[in-house]
Design a protein around this motif. Structure first.
Motif, PDB file in Angstrom:
ATOM      1  N   PRO A 160      -4.694  -8.118  -6.760  1.00 21.54           N
ATOM      2  CA  PRO A 160      -4.406  -9.148  -7.775  1.00 21.54           C
ATOM      3  C   PRO A 160      -3.090  -9.792  -7.566  1.00 21.54           C
ATOM      4  CG  PRO A 160      -5.055  -7.028  -8.600  1.00 21.54           C
ATOM      5  CD  PRO A 160      -4.861  -7.002  -7.237  1.00 21.54           C
ATOM      6  N   PRO A 161      -2.805 -10.960  -8.174  1.00 23.80           N
ATOM      7  CA  PRO A 161      -1.581 -11.779  -7.776  1.00 23.80           C
ATOM      8  C   PRO A 161      -0.382 -11.121  -8.439  1.00 23.80           C
ATOM      9  CG  PRO A 161      -2.993 -12.707  -9.679  1.00 23.80           C
ATOM     10  CD  PRO A 161      -3.908 -11.602  -9.132  1.00 23.80           C
ATOM     11  N   PHE A 162      -0.525 -10.520  -9.394  1.00 21.85           N
ATOM     12  CA  PHE A 162       0.905  -9.722  -9.698  1.00 21.85           C
ATOM     13  C   PHE A 162       0.812  -8.076  -9.710  1.00 21.85           C
ATOM     14  CE2 PHE A 162       0.778 -13.815 -12.344  1.00 21.85           C
ATOM     15  CZ  PHE A 162       2.170 -14.090 -12.136  1.00 21.85           C
ATOM     16  N   PHE A 163       0.388  -7.694  -8.349  1.00 28.19           N
ATOM     17  CA  PHE A 163       0.077  -6.441  -8.130  1.00 28.19           C
ATOM     18  C   PHE A 163       1.486  -5.687  -8.181  1.00 28.19           C
ATOM     19  CE2 PHE A 163      -0.431  -2.863  -5.443  1.00 28.19           C
ATOM     20  CZ  PHE A 163      -1.462  -2.311  -5.735  1.00 28.19           C
ATOM     21  N   GLY A 164       1.693  -4.616  -8.968  1.00 27.96           N
ATOM     22  CA  GLY A 164       2.749  -3.972  -8.909  1.00 27.96           C
ATOM     23  C   GLY A 164       4.112  -4.319  -9.614  1.00 27.96           C
ATOM     24  N   LYS A 185      -2.779   1.085   1.598  1.00 33.62           N
ATOM     25  CA  LYS A 185      -4.323   1.463   2.345  1.00 33.62           C
ATOM     26  C   LYS A 185      -5.045  -0.173   2.136  1.00 33.62           C
ATOM     27  CE  LYS A 185      -4.911   6.039   0.233  1.00 33.62           C
ATOM     28  NZ  LYS A 185      -5.615   6.933  -0.640  1.00 33.62           N
ATOM     29  N   SER A 186      -4.465  -0.972   1.480  1.00 38.86           N
ATOM     30  CA  SER A 186      -4.977  -2.252   1.192  1.00 38.86           C
ATOM     31  C   SER A 186      -4.563  -3.659   2.309  1.00 38.86           C
ATOM     32  CB  SER A 186      -4.968  -2.553  -0.242  1.00 38.86           C
ATOM     33  OG  SER A 186      -5.779  -1.739  -0.985  1.00 38.86           O
ATOM     34  N   ASP A 187      -5.522  -4.474   2.321  1.00 38.31           N
ATOM     35  CA  ASP A 187      -4.909  -5.798   2.521  1.00 38.31           C
ATOM     36  C   ASP A 187      -4.330  -6.253   1.408  1.00 38.31           C
ATOM     37  OD1 ASP A 187      -4.704  -8.436   3.489  1.00 38.31           O
ATOM     38  OD2 ASP A 187      -6.934  -8.891   3.761  1.00 38.31           O
ATOM     39  N   PRO A 188      -2.908  -6.654   1.589  1.00 40.43           N
ATOM     40  CA  PRO A 188      -2.158  -7.201   0.544  1.00 40.43           C
ATOM     41  C   PRO A 188      -2.794  -8.628  -0.038  1.00 40.43           C
ATOM     42  CG  PRO A 188      -0.699  -6.524   2.165  1.00 40.43           C
ATOM     43  CD  PRO A 188      -2.187  -6.197   2.764  1.00 40.43           C
ATOM     44  N   ARG A 241       3.973  -7.498  -1.955  1.00 42.41           N
ATOM     45  CA  ARG A 241       2.911  -7.937  -0.797  1.00 42.41           C
ATOM     46  C   ARG A 241       3.272  -7.832   0.560  1.00 42.41           C
ATOM     47  NH1 ARG A 241      -1.624  -9.688  -3.033  1.00 42.41           N
ATOM     48  NH2 ARG A 241      -1.482 -10.908  -5.080  1.00 42.41           N
ATOM     49  N   ARG A 242       4.540  -8.344   0.624  1.00 43.32           N
ATOM     50  CA  ARG A 242       5.270  -7.950   2.003  1.00 43.32           C
ATOM     51  C   ARG A 242       5.629  -6.632   2.519  1.00 43.32           C
ATOM     52  NH1 ARG A 242       8.616 -12.855   0.828  1.00 43.32           N
ATOM     53  NH2 ARG A 242      10.525 -11.177   0.680  1.00 43.32           N
ATOM     54  N   ARG A 243       5.503  -5.598   1.436  1.00 45.85           N
ATOM     55  CA  ARG A 243       5.902  -4.320   1.574  1.00 45.85           C
ATOM     56  C   ARG A 243       7.505  -4.020   1.486  1.00 45.85           C
ATOM     57  NH1 ARG A 243       0.595  -3.705   4.539  1.00 45.85           N
ATOM     58  NH2 ARG A 243      -0.959  -2.814   3.322  1.00 45.85           N
ATOM     59  N   ASP A 244       8.330  -5.171   1.119  1.00 43.98           N
ATOM     60  CA  ASP A 244       9.484  -5.064   1.063  1.00 43.98           C
ATOM     61  C   ASP A 244       9.970  -4.142  -0.170  1.00 43.98           C
ATOM     62  OD1 ASP A 244       9.870  -6.464   3.263  1.00 43.98           O
ATOM     63  OD2 ASP A 244      10.122  -8.504   2.110  1.00 43.98           O
ATOM     64  N   LEU A 245       9.216  -3.878  -1.081  1.00 48.95           N
ATOM     65  CA  LEU A 245       9.251  -3.198  -2.201  1.00 48.95           C
ATOM     66  C   LEU A 245       8.109  -2.676  -2.727  1.00 48.95           C
ATOM     67  CD1 LEU A 245      11.240  -3.211  -4.963  1.00 48.95           C
ATOM     68  CD2 LEU A 245      10.092  -5.150  -5.657  1.00 48.95           C
ATOM     69  N   SER A 246       8.216  -1.398  -3.116  1.00 49.57           N
ATOM     70  CA  SER A 246       6.720  -0.762  -3.820  1.00 49.57           C
ATOM     71  C   SER A 246       6.738  -1.043  -5.331  1.00 49.57           C
ATOM     72  CB  SER A 246       6.722   0.782  -3.473  1.00 49.57           C
ATOM     73  OG  SER A 246       7.749   1.297  -4.321  1.00 49.57           O
ATOM     74  N   PRO A 247       5.575  -1.038  -5.637  1.00 51.08           N
ATOM     75  CA  PRO A 247       5.539  -0.993  -7.313  1.00 51.08           C
ATOM     76  C   PRO A 247       6.160   0.139  -7.925  1.00 51.08           C
ATOM     77  CG  PRO A 247       3.297  -1.376  -6.138  1.00 51.08           C
ATOM     78  CD  PRO A 247       4.192  -1.010  -5.257  1.00 51.08           C
ATOM     79  N   LEU A 248       6.210   1.458  -7.209  1.00 48.07           N
ATOM     80  CA  LEU A 248       6.893   2.272  -7.860  1.00 48.07           C
ATOM     81  C   LEU A 248       8.535   2.238  -7.838  1.00 48.07           C
ATOM     82  CD1 LEU A 248       6.861   5.194  -9.155  1.00 48.07           C
ATOM     83  CD2 LEU A 248       6.909   6.116  -6.948  1.00 48.07           C
ATOM     84  N   GLU A 249       9.017   1.670  -6.876  1.00 43.07           N
ATOM     85  CA  GLU A 249      10.430   1.260  -6.765  1.00 43.07           C
ATOM     86  C   GLU A 249      10.971   0.320  -8.145  1.00 43.07           C
ATOM     87  OE1 GLU A 249      11.549   1.830  -2.028  1.00 43.07           O
ATOM     88  OE2 GLU A 249      10.482  -0.152  -2.746  1.00 43.07           O
ATOM     89  N   LEU A 250       9.860  -0.716  -8.197  1.00 40.24           N
ATOM     90  CA  LEU A 250      10.209  -1.901  -9.343  1.00 40.24           C
ATOM     91  C   LEU A 250      10.107  -1.142 -10.622  1.00 40.24           C
ATOM     92  CD1 LEU A 250      10.867  -4.662  -9.776  1.00 40.24           C
ATOM     93  CD2 LEU A 250       8.472  -5.309  -9.690  1.00 40.24           C
ATOM     94  N   THR A 251       8.964  -0.357 -10.804  1.00 43.23           N
ATOM     95  CA  THR A 251       8.757   0.289 -12.034  1.00 43.23           C
ATOM     96  C   THR A 251      10.148   1.138 -12.248  1.00 43.23           C
ATOM     97  OG1 THR A 251       6.324   0.129 -11.898  1.00 43.23           O
ATOM     98  CG2 THR A 251       7.252   1.930 -13.359  1.00 43.23           C
TER      99      THR A 251
END
Length: 165
Positions: A74-78, A67-70, A19-29
């Protein structure tokens, strides 16, 4: 944060980092997929790794994050997660730990899986289970045994013949 520490970071904290954009869903995956590639051959903890589907969803969510307002996500997005092979995930095998069902492909998501996806989780794959989920260890016929990551040499179950000695 080092990769090992990030891998053991609680899901709520991972979601906050995203949410803070310190990490992306792709990086975590990618972190978890790399760990699976490195460690799972010895552990046998996954029956199915859905790397392509997980990466595709992680890319989609990474683009959405930009593109979104964090606060509206959803709560566990990414956050990456695995599903036990006792639940159906559309497009993935669902064997219930039964060798006769190894080629069984799920055509829909169980309600539990629908809720995971709705909460924003990215599904990495299906984890091993005992046959029908009935035993507290995972060594069903027709599948590799799942090993203790802290002691690979020790079987999870002592064979009955050895218990008698």
């Amino acid at each position: 944060m080092n990769p090992t520490a990030l891998a053991f970071t609680p899901a709520l904290e991972q979601a906050q980092l995203i949410r803070r954009r310190d990490l992306s869903p792709l990086e975590l995956t990618e972190l978890y997929l790399q760990r699976l590639e490195q460690l799972d051959p010895q552990l046998g903890s996954f029956y199915t790794v859905a790397a392509d589907a997980a990466r595709a969803e992680a890319r989609r969510q990474t683009e959405q994050l930009v593109k979104s307002d964090p606060s509206q996500l959803p709560p566990f997005f990414g956050v990456a997660i695995a599903v036990k092979d006792l639940y159906s995930v559309a497009g993935m095998p669902c064997s219930y730990g039964c060798a006769a069902l190894k080629t069984n492909q799920a055509t829909r998501d169980d309600g539990f899986v629908q809720r995971l996806k709705g909460a924003g989780f990215i599904i990495l794959g299906k984890t091993a289970t005992s046959e029908w989920g009935t035993l507290p260890y995972t060594e069903p016929p027709g599948f590799p045994p799942t090993r203790n990551p802290w002691n690979l040499a020790t079987p999870l179950v002592v064979p009955v013949a050895e218990q008698r000695q």
